[in-house]
Design a protein around this motif. Structure first.
Motif, PDB file in Angstrom:
ATOM      1  N   ASN A 272       0.835  -1.211   0.000  1.00 56.37           N
ATOM      2  CA  ASN A 272       0.000   0.000   0.000  1.00 56.37           C
ATOM      3  C   ASN A 272       0.867   1.257   0.000  1.00 56.37           C
ATOM      4  O   ASN A 272       0.474   2.292   0.532  1.00 56.37           O
TER       5      ASN A 272
ATOM      6  N   GLU B  58      -3.067  -0.455   5.772  1.00 59.91           N
ATOM      7  CA  GLU B  58      -4.230  -0.968   5.058  1.00 59.91           C
ATOM      8  C   GLU B  58      -5.406  -1.173   6.018  1.00 59.91           C
ATOM      9  O   GLU B  58      -5.232  -1.592   7.169  1.00 59.91           O
TER      10      GLU B  58
ATOM     11  N   LYS C 152     -12.796   0.973  -2.338  1.00 53.95           N
ATOM     12  CA  LYS C 152     -11.708   0.135  -2.855  1.00 53.95           C
ATOM     13  C   LYS C 152     -11.408   0.455  -4.303  1.00 53.95           C
ATOM     14  O   LYS C 152     -12.268   0.922  -5.041  1.00 53.95           O
TER      15      LYS C 152
ATOM     16  N   TYR D 227      -5.412   5.896   9.021  1.00 52.87           N
ATOM     17  CA  TYR D 227      -5.336   5.493   7.597  1.00 52.87           C
ATOM     18  C   TYR D 227      -5.489   6.745   6.734  1.00 52.87           C
ATOM     19  O   TYR D 227      -6.526   6.977   6.105  1.00 52.87           O
TER      20      TYR D 227
END
Length: 463
Positions: free
Chosen positions: A338, A343, A463, A386
C-alpha cells in the motif's frame, strides 16, 4: 633643372607608403622655389612667343630666385577638392626673346610678387593611384611687377608624388592671364609660373572629438583614450569596451574584463552565486556536502544525498520498510503493498461499522444526538490512522413511511455524519456521503427488531 630632375627620380625610387591631402590630412603646406616664364604664353608683346613654345627652355626663359621663394597653404574641402593660398617672390631679368635674332631679352632685375588663390581637384581617386596624385586647378590672384599690380586669372596643372603619408614632392605649372595692357603702363604681362617643393600634409578628421584623428582612431565614432588608439574603456580596467564583456564593471583580463567577486575562478556573469565561492561545475555555487547539488537547492546541504531525494539521504522514519521517498505515508507505518500506508483490514472495517451503528439521531430527523459524540470521536481516531484511505458514509432506513421520505432522510443522516467528521479533522476529500433509503435492508422490516437494524449508518472503505 638638372638637379630638380635628379631629385624627382630619386624620390620615385624610394616611394613606399603614400597618401594624400584628404579628410585625414586636410591641411597642407608647400615650401619651394618658383620660376616665372614670360615667353611661351601667346601674349601680345613682341618678346613673347606662341603658347607653349619652348615651354621647357629653362636656361633662356625661366626667371629663378635661388632660394625658397614660394609658400602655399592648402585645405581639403571634400570630394577631391582643395583650396590653397600661395605667396611667391622672384626677380625678373629675362623678358622673352628678340624676334629678330632669337637672343634672350634681359631687363634690370624687376621685383616680382604674387598672391594667388586656387581651387584644385585631385585626380588620384579617378586614376586609382596611391602615390601619384595629379590635379587641375582654377583660380585668380594679384601680381606686382616693380610695384605695379594687376589681377590675373589662373589655370594650373600640378602633381604630388607622395613619399609617405604626410610628405610629397610637388611640381606645378600655372598659366596667369593678365587683363591689363603691359605696354601701356608696365603692368605684369601674361606669364607662366612653375614651382617645385615639398608638401607637408597634417591635421585630420576627428569624428568623435576625442583628440585622435580618425585615421589613427580604432573607434572613430566613440570618444576614447590615446593609449587605446581612440577606443573607450568605460570601467577603467585597462580593457577597451569593444573587447570587454563587462564594459561597465571593472574586471580582469583573464575573464575578458568581467569581475570575479568571490574569487572562485568563475566570472560574475556566469556565476549563479557571485558573492560566495563555489565550483565551476555548479556555475560558481558551493556544495558543502559534496553530493553534486548546490547548497541553495539542497534540502540537506550539510548531509550528502541523491538529487532524487532533494540532496538528502534516504530515510524510513516510520520503519515500515518503505523509504520516505517512496512512502505515501512517511510518518505512519504501513505496508509495501500500500506504498507505505496502513491498510484497512476487514476487522477495522467491522469496527468502524460497529461504531457507526451506535450513532443515534432524533426521531424522524438528521440531528445527531449528543450521546453519539464519543463514538464519532472513536471513528475519527480510526480514520486518522489510515490517512490515504477513502470512505463512503452510507445512510439507511426501514420501510416505514413513504419511500421518497426515507430516501431524503437517509441522505441527510449520511451527510450529517460526514460533516461532523470533516469538521473535526478528517480531510473532506477522503469522504463521500450517500443515502440508500429503504433499499438495502440487513434484516426483516416486518419485525420491530429487524426495522431497528435497518435504521443505520455505515462507513465503508472505497476500494
Amino acid at each position: 633643372m638638372k638637379h630638380l630632375i635628379t631629385f624627382l627620380v630619386a624620390s620615385l625610387l624610394v616611394l613606399s607608403t603614400a597618401n594624400a591631402q584628404d579628410e585625414n590630412n586636410p591641411w597642407a603646406i608647400t615650401v619651394g622655389v618658383n620660376a616665372v616664364d614670360i615667353y611661351p604664353t601667346g601674349g601680345d608683346l613682341i618678346t613673347q612667343g606662341e603658347i607653349f613654345d619652348e615651354f621647357f627652355n629653362a636656361s633662356d626663359h625661366w626667371n629663378i630666385l635661388p632660394s625658397v621663394s614660394k609658400l602655399t597653404v592648402g585645405r581639403y574641402i571634400g570630394d577631391g577638392f582643395s583650396f590653397s593660398a600661395a605667396g611667391s617672390v622672384n626677380k625678373i631679368d629675362k623678358a622673352g626673346e628678340n624676334p629678330f635674332d632669337g637672343s634672350t631679352v634681359t631687363v634690370d632685375d624687376l621685383s616680382y610678387y604674387a598672391l594667388d588663390g586656387t581651387i584644385s581637384y585631385s585626380l588620384k581617386n579617378v586614376l586609382k593611384t596611391g602615390w601619384f596624385d595629379p590635379s587641375v586647378g582654377i583660380g585668380g590672384g594679384y601680381t606686382w611687377l616693380d610695384e605695379i599690380g594687376a589681377g590675373t586669372l589662373n589655370g594650373s596643372l600640378g602633381i604630388n608624388f607622395w613619399i609617405s603619408e604626410n610628405l610629397a614632392f610637388s611640381v606645378q605649372s600655372t598659366y596667369k592671364h593678365v587683363f591689363e595692357d603691359y605696354e601701356a603702363s608696365n603692368y605684369p604681362p601674361t606669364h607662366f609660373q612653375h614651382s617645385a617643393g615639398l608638401t607637408f600634409a597634417f591635421g585630420g578628421k576627428d569624428t568623435d572629438g576625442d583628440g585622435i584623428y580618425d585615421k589613427d582612431d580604432e573607434c572613430p565614432e566613440v570618444p576614447g583614450l590615446e593609449e587605446f588608439n581612440g577606443c573607450p574603456d568605460t570601467d577603467g580596467d585597462g580593457i577597451t569596451d569593444s573587447k570587454d564583456e563587462c564594459p561597465d564593471t571593472a574586471g580582469l583580463a583573464e575573464f575578458n574584463g568581467c569581475p570575479d567577486t568571490d574569487g572562485d575562478g568563475v566570472p560574475d556573469p556566469k556565476d549563479d552565486c557571485p558573492t560566495v565561492a563555489g565550483l565551476a561545475s555548479l556555475n560558481g555555487c558551493p556544495d558543502a556536502d559534496g553530493d553534486g547539488i548546490k547548497d541553495s537547492a539542497d534540502g540537506c546541504p550539510e548531509e550528502a544525498g541523491p538529487e532524487a531525494n532533494n540532496g538528502c539521504p534516504y530515510q524510513d522514519k516510520d520503519g515500515d520498510g518503505v523509504l520516505d521517498k517512496d512512502d505515501n505515508c512517511p510518518d505512519v507505518a504501513g505496508t509495501v503493498a500500500n506504498n507505505g500506508c496502513p491498510e484497512v483490514t476487514e476487522e477495522i472495517q467491522k469496527t468502524l461499522n460497529t461504531y457507526a451503528a451506535q450513532v443515534l439521531f432524533d426521531s424522524g430527523k438528521s440531528t445527531i444526538k449528543d450521546q453519539s459524540t464519543k463514538v464519532l470521536n472513536d471513528i475519527i481516531s480510526i480514520l486518522k490512522e489510515y490517512p490515504t484511505a477513502k470512505f463512503t458514509v452510507e445512510g439507511h432506513t426501514d420501510s416505514q413511511g413513504a419511500a421518497a421520505n426515507n430516501q431524503r432522510l437517509s441522505d441527510s443522516r449520511a451527510n450529517a455524519v460526514k460533516n461532523f467528521l470533516t469538521n473535526n479533522g478528517i480531510d473532506q476529500f477522503r469522504l463521500s456521503a450517500v443515502g440508500y433509503g429503504e433499499d438495502r435492508p440487513i434484516a426483516s422490516n416486518k419485525t420491530r427488531a429487524g426495522r431497528a437494524q435497518n435504521r443505520r449508518v455505515e462507513i465503508n472503505l472505497v476500494k
